[in-house]
Design a protein around this motif. Structure first.
Motif, PDB file in Angstrom:
ATOM      1  N   ARG A 249      -8.656   6.147   1.312  1.00  0.00           N
ATOM      2  CA  ARG A 249      -9.400   6.383   2.542  1.00  0.00           C
ATOM      3  C   ARG A 249      -8.518   7.093   3.560  1.00  0.00           C
ATOM      4  NH1 ARG A 249      -6.889   2.002   3.675  1.00  0.00           N
ATOM      5  NH2 ARG A 249      -7.131   0.476   5.256  1.00  0.00           N
ATOM      6  N   TYR A 250      -9.182   7.676   4.553  1.00  0.00           N
ATOM      7  CA  TYR A 250      -8.448   8.318   5.624  1.00  0.00           C
ATOM      8  C   TYR A 250      -7.690   7.260   6.416  1.00  0.00           C
ATOM      9  CZ  TYR A 250     -11.118  12.553   4.743  1.00  0.00           C
ATOM     10  OH  TYR A 250     -11.663  13.664   4.163  1.00  0.00           O
ATOM     11  N   LYS A 251      -6.516   7.622   6.912  1.00  0.00           N
ATOM     12  CA  LYS A 251      -5.707   6.671   7.656  1.00  0.00           C
ATOM     13  C   LYS A 251      -6.447   6.190   8.904  1.00  0.00           C
ATOM     14  CE  LYS A 251      -1.148   5.836   9.540  1.00  0.00           C
ATOM     15  NZ  LYS A 251       0.204   6.346   9.676  1.00  0.00           N
ATOM     16  N   SER A 252      -7.205   7.067   9.523  1.00  0.00           N
ATOM     17  CA  SER A 252      -7.976   6.697  10.706  1.00  0.00           C
ATOM     18  C   SER A 252      -9.184   7.613  10.824  1.00  0.00           C
ATOM     19  CB  SER A 252      -7.114   6.818  11.966  1.00  0.00           C
ATOM     20  OG  SER A 252      -6.838   8.182  12.240  1.00  0.00           O
ATOM     21  N   ALA A 253     -10.106   7.213  11.684  1.00  0.00           N
ATOM     22  CA  ALA A 253     -11.280   8.048  11.933  1.00  0.00           C
ATOM     23  C   ALA A 253     -10.869   9.373  12.565  1.00  0.00           C
ATOM     24  CB  ALA A 253     -12.269   7.312  12.830  1.00  0.00           C
ATOM     25  N   LEU A 254      -9.841   9.345  13.388  1.00  0.00           N
ATOM     26  CA  LEU A 254      -9.357  10.586  14.009  1.00  0.00           C
ATOM     27  C   LEU A 254      -8.785  11.535  12.966  1.00  0.00           C
ATOM     28  CD1 LEU A 254      -7.680   9.209  17.251  1.00  0.00           C
ATOM     29  CD2 LEU A 254      -9.874  10.378  17.032  1.00  0.00           C
ATOM     30  N   THR A 255      -8.101  10.990  11.979  1.00  0.00           N
ATOM     31  CA  THR A 255      -7.580  11.822  10.896  1.00  0.00           C
ATOM     32  C   THR A 255      -8.726  12.509  10.165  1.00  0.00           C
ATOM     33  OG1 THR A 255      -5.662  10.399  10.567  1.00  0.00           O
ATOM     34  CG2 THR A 255      -6.274  11.807   8.734  1.00  0.00           C
ATOM     35  N   LYS A 256      -9.776  11.755   9.897  1.00  0.00           N
ATOM     36  CA  LYS A 256     -10.929  12.320   9.186  1.00  0.00           C
ATOM     37  C   LYS A 256     -11.609  13.389  10.025  1.00  0.00           C
ATOM     38  CE  LYS A 256     -15.085  11.008   6.702  1.00  0.00           C
ATOM     39  NZ  LYS A 256     -15.928   9.899   6.257  1.00  0.00           N
ATOM     40  N   LEU A 257     -11.696  13.157  11.319  1.00  0.00           N
ATOM     41  CA  LEU A 257     -12.396  14.076  12.211  1.00  0.00           C
ATOM     42  C   LEU A 257     -11.592  15.335  12.504  1.00  0.00           C
ATOM     43  CD1 LEU A 257     -14.956  14.451  13.934  1.00  0.00           C
ATOM     44  CD2 LEU A 257     -13.756  13.275  15.784  1.00  0.00           C
ATOM     45  N   PHE A 258     -10.321  15.166  12.848  1.00  0.00           N
ATOM     46  CA  PHE A 258      -9.537  16.300  13.318  1.00  0.00           C
ATOM     47  C   PHE A 258      -8.574  16.893  12.303  1.00  0.00           C
ATOM     48  CE2 PHE A 258     -10.481  13.936  17.290  1.00  0.00           C
ATOM     49  CZ  PHE A 258     -11.241  14.923  17.911  1.00  0.00           C
ATOM     50  N   ARG A 259      -8.276  16.185  11.232  1.00  0.00           N
ATOM     51  CA  ARG A 259      -7.302  16.673  10.263  1.00  0.00           C
ATOM     52  C   ARG A 259      -7.880  16.683   8.851  1.00  0.00           C
ATOM     53  NH1 ARG A 259      -1.783  17.549  11.958  1.00  0.00           N
ATOM     54  NH2 ARG A 259      -1.594  17.465   9.735  1.00  0.00           N
ATOM     55  N   ALA A 260      -9.144  16.956   8.732  1.00  0.00           N
ATOM     56  CA  ALA A 260      -9.808  16.919   7.426  1.00  0.00           C
ATOM     57  C   ALA A 260      -9.196  17.917   6.433  1.00  0.00           C
ATOM     58  CB  ALA A 260     -11.298  17.166   7.583  1.00  0.00           C
TER      59      ALA A 260
ATOM     60  N   GLY B   1       0.829  -1.194   0.000  1.00  0.00           N
ATOM     61  CA  GLY B   1       0.000   0.000   0.000  1.00  0.00           C
ATOM     62  C   GLY B   1       0.865   1.246   0.000  1.00  0.00           C
ATOM     63  N   ILE B   2       0.191   2.364  -0.083  1.00  0.00           N
ATOM     64  CA  ILE B   2       0.866   3.663  -0.094  1.00  0.00           C
ATOM     65  C   ILE B   2       0.081   4.622   0.780  1.00  0.00           C
ATOM     66  CG2 ILE B   2      -0.302   4.454  -2.179  1.00  0.00           C
ATOM     67  CD1 ILE B   2       2.384   5.781  -2.965  1.00  0.00           C
ATOM     68  N   GLU B   3       0.791   5.540   1.361  1.00  0.00           N
ATOM     69  CA  GLU B   3       0.205   6.560   2.229  1.00  0.00           C
ATOM     70  C   GLU B   3       0.752   7.911   1.788  1.00  0.00           C
ATOM     71  OE1 GLU B   3       1.317   7.716   6.757  1.00  0.00           O
ATOM     72  OE2 GLU B   3       0.541   5.694   6.464  1.00  0.00           O
ATOM     73  N   VAL B   4      -0.110   8.899   1.739  1.00  0.00           N
ATOM     74  CA  VAL B   4       0.328  10.260   1.481  1.00  0.00           C
ATOM     75  C   VAL B   4      -0.042  11.054   2.727  1.00  0.00           C
ATOM     76  CG1 VAL B   4       0.155  12.293   0.011  1.00  0.00           C
ATOM     77  CG2 VAL B   4       0.027  10.023  -1.014  1.00  0.00           C
ATOM     78  N   ALA B   5       0.978  11.543   3.424  1.00  0.00           N
ATOM     79  CA  ALA B   5       0.783  12.165   4.727  1.00  0.00           C
ATOM     80  C   ALA B   5       0.564  13.669   4.628  1.00  0.00           C
ATOM     81  CB  ALA B   5       1.991  11.878   5.612  1.00  0.00           C
ATOM     82  N   THR B   6      -0.305  14.156   5.455  1.00  0.00           N
ATOM     83  CA  THR B   6      -0.558  15.579   5.660  1.00  0.00           C
ATOM     84  C   THR B   6      -0.679  16.343   4.347  1.00  0.00           C
ATOM     85  OG1 THR B   6       0.837  15.315   7.628  1.00  0.00           O
ATOM     86  CG2 THR B   6       0.084  17.534   7.133  1.00  0.00           C
ATOM     87  N   ILE B   7      -1.697  16.013   3.597  1.00  0.00           N
ATOM     88  CA  ILE B   7      -1.907  16.611   2.276  1.00  0.00           C
ATOM     89  C   ILE B   7      -2.399  18.047   2.425  1.00  0.00           C
ATOM     90  CG2 ILE B   7      -3.197  16.440   0.118  1.00  0.00           C
ATOM     91  CD1 ILE B   7      -3.407  13.397   0.700  1.00  0.00           C
ATOM     92  N   GLN B   8      -1.624  18.976   1.917  1.00  0.00           N
ATOM     93  CA  GLN B   8      -1.970  20.392   1.961  1.00  0.00           C
ATOM     94  C   GLN B   8      -2.863  20.799   0.783  1.00  0.00           C
ATOM     95  OE1 GLN B   8      -0.805  22.443   4.495  1.00  0.00           O
ATOM     96  NE2 GLN B   8       0.218  20.681   5.399  1.00  0.00           N
ATOM     97  N   ASN B   9      -2.735  20.101  -0.326  1.00  0.00           N
ATOM     98  CA  ASN B   9      -3.455  20.417  -1.553  1.00  0.00           C
ATOM     99  C   ASN B   9      -4.838  19.743  -1.515  1.00  0.00           C
ATOM    100  OD1 ASN B   9      -4.469  20.296  -4.199  1.00  0.00           O
ATOM    101  ND2 ASN B   9      -2.413  20.411  -5.078  1.00  0.00           N
ATOM    102  N   GLN B  10      -5.882  20.527  -1.310  1.00  0.00           N
ATOM    103  CA  GLN B  10      -7.230  19.983  -1.192  1.00  0.00           C
ATOM    104  C   GLN B  10      -7.705  19.313  -2.479  1.00  0.00           C
ATOM    105  OE1 GLN B  10      -9.207  19.645   1.620  1.00  0.00           O
ATOM    106  NE2 GLN B  10      -7.226  20.141   2.518  1.00  0.00           N
ATOM    107  N   SER B  11      -7.268  19.808  -3.623  1.00  0.00           N
ATOM    108  CA  SER B  11      -7.642  19.177  -4.894  1.00  0.00           C
ATOM    109  C   SER B  11      -7.075  17.772  -4.984  1.00  0.00           C
ATOM    110  CB  SER B  11      -7.150  20.010  -6.077  1.00  0.00           C
ATOM    111  OG  SER B  11      -7.762  21.268  -6.089  1.00  0.00           O
ATOM    112  N   LEU B  12      -5.832  17.608  -4.532  1.00  0.00           N
ATOM    113  CA  LEU B  12      -5.217  16.284  -4.528  1.00  0.00           C
ATOM    114  C   LEU B  12      -5.967  15.360  -3.577  1.00  0.00           C
ATOM    115  CD1 LEU B  12      -3.003  14.231  -5.248  1.00  0.00           C
ATOM    116  CD2 LEU B  12      -1.627  15.243  -3.406  1.00  0.00           C
TER     117      LEU B  12
END
Length: 127
Positions: A107-118, A86-97
């Motif tokens: 998918r989001y790495k975790s539910a917390l990522t989706k909730l707090f780091r959307a 698999g692959i992970e792209v961390a802390t994406i600043q570009n909303q279009s990407l």
């Protein structure tokens, strides 16, 4: 994609292949390194025991931004997974990407990522 962007992409793909070959004796090697080129760099990380390759940070020269270099590099990794699953792209600043990757089934790495780091999510995709 212009010649400079294609040159950067080719360098990133070649650097990824070299890393994978160098670490092929261990199933999921720990690594943290940058693939550097005059037109930009990409910091790649794989924590010990992880089955995903993580793109942690990148910086591209203004002249090659927005030409699909990162997307093409991700496509290359998926087509040539070596020993990664698999692959992970961390802390994406570009909303279009982020929106594009989510639309492609990431998918989001975790539910917390989706909730707090959307606004700057970490997204994952398993092969």
């Amino acid at each position: 994609m212009d010649d400079n962007a294609r040159q950067l992409l080719n360098h990133l793909c070649h650097g990824y292949d070299q890393l994978a070959q160098r670490h092929q004796t261990r199933a999921f090697p720990e690594l943290s390194t940058a693939i550097k080129h005059p037109l930009g760099y990409c910091l790649i990380h794989c924590p010990i025991g992880s089955q995903r390759l993580s793109i942690v940070s990148l910086q591209f020269a203004p002249g090659v931004r927005g030409q699909g270099v990162l997307t093409a590099f991700i496509d290359y990794i998926q087509a040539h997974p070596h020993h990664y699953r698999g692959i992970e792209v961390a802390t994406i600043q570009n909303q279009s990407l982020a929106k594009r990757l989510l639309a492609l089934g990431w998918r989001y790495k975790s539910a917390l990522t989706k909730l707090f780091r959307a606004n700057t999510p970490t997204l994952v995709h398993d092969f």
